[in-house]
Write an enzyme that holds these catalytic residues in place. Sequence first.
Site, short mmCIF file in Angstrom:
data_model
loop_
_atom_site.label_atom_id
_atom_site.label_comp_id
_atom_site.label_asym_id
_atom_site.label_seq_id
_atom_site.Cartn_x
_atom_site.Cartn_y
_atom_site.Cartn_z
N HIS A 302 0.86 -1.19 0.00
CA HIS A 302 0.00 0.00 0.00
C HIS A 302 0.89 1.24 0.00
O HIS A 302 1.94 1.26 0.64
CB HIS A 302 -0.90 0.02 1.25
CG HIS A 302 -2.06 0.94 1.09
ND1 HIS A 302 -1.97 2.29 1.34
CD2 HIS A 302 -3.32 0.72 0.67
CE1 HIS A 302 -3.15 2.86 1.09
NE2 HIS A 302 -3.98 1.92 0.68
N ASP A 359 -7.85 -5.26 -0.13
CA ASP A 359 -8.33 -6.17 -1.18
C ASP A 359 -7.97 -7.62 -0.94
O ASP A 359 -8.45 -8.50 -1.65
CB ASP A 359 -7.74 -5.73 -2.54
CG ASP A 359 -8.30 -4.37 -2.96
OD1 ASP A 359 -7.52 -3.50 -3.39
OD2 ASP A 359 -9.51 -4.18 -2.81
#
Length: 423
Positions: A302, A359
Amino acid sequence: MSEFAELSLGDKRIQLPVITGTENEKAIDIAKLRDETGYITIDSGYKNTGATKSGITFLDGELGILRYRGYSIEELADKASFLEVAYLLIYGELPTAEQYAAFEKEIRTHTIVNEDMRKIFDGFPVNAHPMGVLSAMVCAMSAFYTGEKAGSDELNIIRLLAKMPTVATWSYKKSQGHPVNYPKNSLDYCSNFLQMMFALPVEEYKVNPVVSSALNKLLILHADHEQNCSTSTVRLVGSSHASLYASISAGINALSGPLHGGANQEVIEMLEAIKADGGDTDKFIAMAKDKNSGFRLMGFGHRVYKNFDPRAKIIKKAAYEVLASLGVQDPVLDIAKKLEEAALSDPYFVQRRLYPNVDFYSGIIYRALGIPTNMFTVMFAIGRLPGWIAQWKEMRVNKEPIGRPRQVYVGATPRDYVPMEQR
Ligand code: SDX
């Protein structure tokens, strides 16, 4: 006391103001840099560049903090409804019971989509990806529902929140060769979505409260995430005073990319590939570390979170609870857990501070809820819609200027035209 950054360029020295946010984040305001020095800054991917000052969502990537308007994601995911969170993001405060009732009634009043939109919809091929259909249908809404030129377009905010779930389910029903369903205003937002997705004319569809509650939590966890790729797209498109529908349609397209919202579909496809390959997670970890393999561990890493994604923690726990409650055995859940454990003890991932993101586990829950893989990113878009709207509204209400970044030119220097016969 004002704080400044001092910049020296050759014999020139300038002071640039430092701004401090309510959570003590610091930024150097470079608004006058080019006028005073002729220089601009450059920052590929905007990794160190702030685009705006926003009061909507706060992230702390080091501490794994995510708050919507000051409320922690953990509390909201546990205690709030998705529409309550949508209200909070868009209007800035949690609604009173009266405000919530009025908001929910407004939304119920607008769930029906203009029947002429069905003609556009019916033109798509049955295997059209639902994200392409969704962005096209949302953009088409600007032809059916005119925007309010000034202000923040309140009626279209309600229309979008109300109609996007209806349109989103149409692509699924079409892919199944089933008739589309219409909203039932006796149901809450999540239950209504589920009945539009799964009800069939041949039998009474009963919403499973476990499924509806899991969906509520997932939508809340996706509702906003400050200046991510798709939200920045919505703000940039909206900064030209393009309609809310055009701006949200652009956001849907940005979200569809596999490096962004499209990752949730990629994660399940990756886990399925690992299962089909015999479940050797070490082999795929090795591939993810090999730059030449072209393979990435989807759902990992991320831009902001460098210790853990707080949403991933909540979703992982919910995945186990939902599957147990529904009595679903999904072998890819065990593969995901094995992959996570292997990656989190591998120096490549530890050094690069790569952890499961939102996700990584979400697709496992969507699948247990009966939602097909190619609809996972549509679910992300439905969750993210109130965040996109809130950010678009903030940008418009604050009268922010049209976004127009500068560049450093590295192309050909001046040269004369040469007639074709002489080239
Ligand atoms: C979302 O911004 C947001 O807030 C987004 C989001 C939201 O709510 O809106 O949180 C939603 O988009 C989550 C991210 C979903 N995407 C994925 O899961 C795709 C896989 N992850 C990546 O491609 C990547 O981690 C990103 C895109 C998420 C972040 O990319 P960055 O910050 O540009 O980092 P990078 O690509 O420069 O990677 C840094 C290093 C590189 O190695 P080195 O060059 O240093 O040797 O880490 C490596 C990368 O090769 N790396 C990975 C990896 N992610 C980064 N290696 C293997 N597998 C991965 N998943």
